[in-house]
Design a protein around this motif. Sequence first.
Motif, PDB file in Angstrom:
ATOM      1  N   ARG A  11      13.719 -16.980  -8.921  1.00 15.49           N
ATOM      2  CA  ARG A  11      13.011 -15.766  -9.376  1.00 15.49           C
ATOM      3  C   ARG A  11      13.963 -14.855 -10.153  1.00 15.49           C
ATOM      4  O   ARG A  11      15.189 -15.015 -10.071  1.00 15.49           O
ATOM      5  CB  ARG A  11      12.453 -15.031  -8.158  1.00 15.49           C
ATOM      6  N   ARG A  55       1.033 -10.792  -5.967  1.00 13.39           N
ATOM      7  CA  ARG A  55      -0.315 -10.615  -6.523  1.00 13.39           C
ATOM      8  C   ARG A  55      -1.006  -9.403  -5.903  1.00 13.39           C
ATOM      9  O   ARG A  55      -1.767  -8.705  -6.556  1.00 13.39           O
ATOM     10  CB  ARG A  55      -1.141 -11.895  -6.314  1.00 13.39           C
ATOM     11  N   ASP A  69       2.318 -15.837   1.795  1.00 14.19           N
ATOM     12  CA  ASP A  69       2.286 -15.835   0.326  1.00 14.19           C
ATOM     13  C   ASP A  69       1.267 -14.819  -0.204  1.00 14.19           C
ATOM     14  O   ASP A  69       0.253 -14.550   0.439  1.00 14.19           O
ATOM     15  CB  ASP A  69       1.931 -17.243  -0.168  1.00 14.19           C
ATOM     16  N   GLY A  70       1.563 -14.278  -1.375  1.00 11.05           N
ATOM     17  CA  GLY A  70       0.615 -13.407  -2.061  1.00 11.05           C
ATOM     18  C   GLY A  70       1.055 -11.954  -2.176  1.00 11.05           C
ATOM     19  O   GLY A  70       0.279 -11.103  -2.628  1.00 11.05           O
TER      20      GLY A  70
HETATM   21 MG    MG Z   1       3.945 -16.914  -4.045  1.00 15.08          MG
END
Ligand code: MG
Length: 259
Positions: A80, A33, A29-30
């Motif tokens: 999404r 970002r 995850d990430g």
């Molecule tokens: Mg995420």
Amino acid sequence: MSNTVSHDNEASAIDVSRELPRHVAIIMDGNGRWAKAQRKPRIIGHRRGVETVREVVKACRELEIEVLTLFAFSSENWRRPAKEVSLLMDLFFIALDREVKKLHRNNIKLRVIGDHSAFPERIQNRILKAEALTADNDGLLLNVAANYGGKWDILQAVQKLMAKAVAGEIPASTITNEMIEAELSMSELPDPDLFIRTGGEQRISNFLIWQLAYTELYFTDTLWPAFDRNAFDKALASFAGRQRRFGHTGDQIEKLRNA
Ligand code: MG
Ligand code: IPE
Ligand code: IPE
């Protein structure tokens, strides 16, 4: 010889003296970002995330870890924006082609777990081709969880069992843990010993639910594209420093370790 303790109600024995996990499961995850921090589109983060996958696969091979399970796309990720979903599908399609040849050269067996039927046909075909190509490899087993959900996994296992019960193959009154486990994705594999989630969130997000029942959990703020060998080694060091008790007391486990 490693020391083991037995479950009270199960024949299986559990290893308490292992420093390295046999099976690592990761929520990668990430990516978004990471890209945002660099004022780049989210897909750039996903692309960079593929490079991290390569590094972690390499580390697992070097360490002779048996199984690596990566959460690539959850059953909820369809929510999404359509453009991101479509770019992720393209990336998956390309990776299935490019990376699989390298995996095969390195004796890695690829399996894609999850509900394939929701994917476009070109992806379903490529999954089948990739799994067939690497089926006989006996090095690292790489499970990629795509359109996977822990709830889906349990539900499809229960549906298969119900069908068997209706067909009279099993009596419905005797459904056991082992019978459910036998129908789950990864039924023939040891449960994950170590779970890692990058990106700072401390949640399971419908990843492996049943299989994580006794897994050691490790959360790090490092975003997936920035997760390097050093960060992976830190997670492994954390695992090595833990005492897995499986319901026993710490003293019981110490006794076994020293036996
Ligand atoms: Mg995420
Ligand atoms: C994980 O990174 C990759 C997928 C879910 C496909 P994210 O895309 O969730 O990145 P963040 O959490 O938005 O930073
Ligand atoms: C989990 O990450 C799924 C994958 C990494 C593939 P998400 O970013 O989708 O999780 P939530 O929605 O923040 O819980």
